[in-house]
Design an enzyme around this catalytic site. Structure first.
Site, PDB file in Angstrom:
ATOM      1  N   GLY A  19       0.643  -1.065  -0.482  1.00 20.17           N
ATOM      2  CA  GLY A  19      -0.163  -0.444   0.153  1.00 20.17           C
ATOM      3  C   GLY A  19       1.009   1.169  -0.640  1.00 20.17           C
ATOM      4  O   GLY A  19       2.248   1.545   0.332  1.00 20.17           O
ATOM      5  N   SER A  20       0.329   2.122   0.042  1.00 16.10           N
ATOM      6  CA  SER A  20       1.175   4.120  -0.333  1.00 16.10           C
ATOM      7  C   SER A  20       0.068   4.472   0.953  1.00 16.10           C
ATOM      8  O   SER A  20      -0.704   3.921   1.688  1.00 16.10           O
ATOM      9  CB  SER A  20       0.395   4.267  -1.869  1.00 16.10           C
ATOM     10  OG  SER A  20       1.301   3.745  -2.808  1.00 16.10           O
ATOM     11  N   ASN A  21       0.495   5.839   1.259  1.00 17.34           N
ATOM     12  CA  ASN A  21       0.242   6.334   1.876  1.00 17.34           C
ATOM     13  C   ASN A  21      -0.415   7.480   1.273  1.00 17.34           C
ATOM     14  O   ASN A  21       0.234   8.428   0.706  1.00 17.34           O
ATOM     15  CB  ASN A  21       0.735   6.205   3.856  1.00 17.34           C
ATOM     16  CG  ASN A  21       1.852   6.243   3.018  1.00 17.34           C
ATOM     17  OD1 ASN A  21       2.468   7.623   2.664  1.00 17.34           O
ATOM     18  ND2 ASN A  21       2.812   5.429   3.803  1.00 17.34           N
ATOM     19  N   THR A  88      -3.785   4.385  -3.643  1.00 16.40           N
ATOM     20  CA  THR A  88      -3.218   3.599  -3.106  1.00 16.40           C
ATOM     21  C   THR A  88      -3.602   2.145  -3.707  1.00 16.40           C
ATOM     22  O   THR A  88      -5.049   2.553  -4.020  1.00 16.40           O
ATOM     23  CB  THR A  88      -3.156   3.210  -0.724  1.00 16.40           C
ATOM     24  OG1 THR A  88      -2.580   2.213  -0.535  1.00 16.40           O
ATOM     25  CG2 THR A  88      -4.750   2.913  -0.995  1.00 16.40           C
TER      26      THR A  88
END
Length: 208
Positions: A19-21, A88
């Site tokens: 995932g990204s944030n 994400t």
């Protein structure tokens, strides 16, 4: 079997670990009274999955800046004068691995519903830089079944005389993805962006 349960558990954990944030600051908390967005996509700084910064303009139609993956002509993560957005990765499954039962008479053919089918073969040539700086063409043969390209992982997914493995991409024929990003790039309000996402549903591997 126990091996399958272990593989499934690892796949579930992998889906949730990625995932990204991002950090968003509302206008009431920012210094200049405008909203702010810090996007932090968890992608590499080098290689084929590196984002490239771009600024796209079509007078009167488009003025958007941000980043995109190589080969994609629209901004993937970015902003225009009205809003900003980021993505994400989601946890849905996009790829299916197929184990092919090979024809015992010919490892370039596989058995499907009692029939022996040939693997398709495509020659691909790429320019490769050598240690001395010279660039030379290197040719490779790519094999595919009706389910997608043949993939090999030494010791895990070997192409032998009994089995080969194909990887199917569920979005191989998805031509809505560019339409989706183009609509997002042109969005004049948050509602425009939300409507574009809900209507087109063209980006299946990320949440916005």
């Amino acid at each position: 079997t126990e091996a399958f349960q272990l593989a499934d558990a690892r796949q579930q954990r992998f889906a949730l670990d990625r995932g990204s944030n991002a950090v968003a600051v509302g206008s009431e908390r920012s210094f200049n009274g405008r909203g702010m967005l810090l996007a932090n996509p968890h992608f590499p700084w080098v290689g084929g999955m590196r984002f490239y910064q771009m600024h796209l303009t079509i007078p009167g139609k488009l003025d958007v800046m941000g980043a995109a993956l190589p080969g994609l002509p629209m901004i993937n993560i970015g902003f225009n004068q009205h809003l900003a957005w980021t993505h994400t990765v989601d946890s849905s499954k996009h790829f299916t691995l197929y184990r092919l039962q090979l024809d015992p008479k010919d490892p370039t053919r596989y058995l499907l519903d009692g029939k022996s089918l040939p693997l398709s073969k495509q020659a691909v040539t790429v320019q490769v830089k050598q240690a001395d700086g010279q660039v030379v063409p290197v040719k490779r043969d790519i094999y595919s079944s009706k389910f997608g390209p043949i993939v090999q992982w030494p010791g895990k997914l070997d192409w032998d005389k009994q089995y080969a493995y194909s990887l199917r991409d569920a979005n191989l024929d998805n031509d809505r993805v560019l339409e989706q990003w183009y609509a997002m790039n042109r969005a004049g309000s948050l509602k425009d962006l939300q409507d574009a996402v809900h209507t087109t549903q063209g980006i299946p591997w990320v949440n916005t």
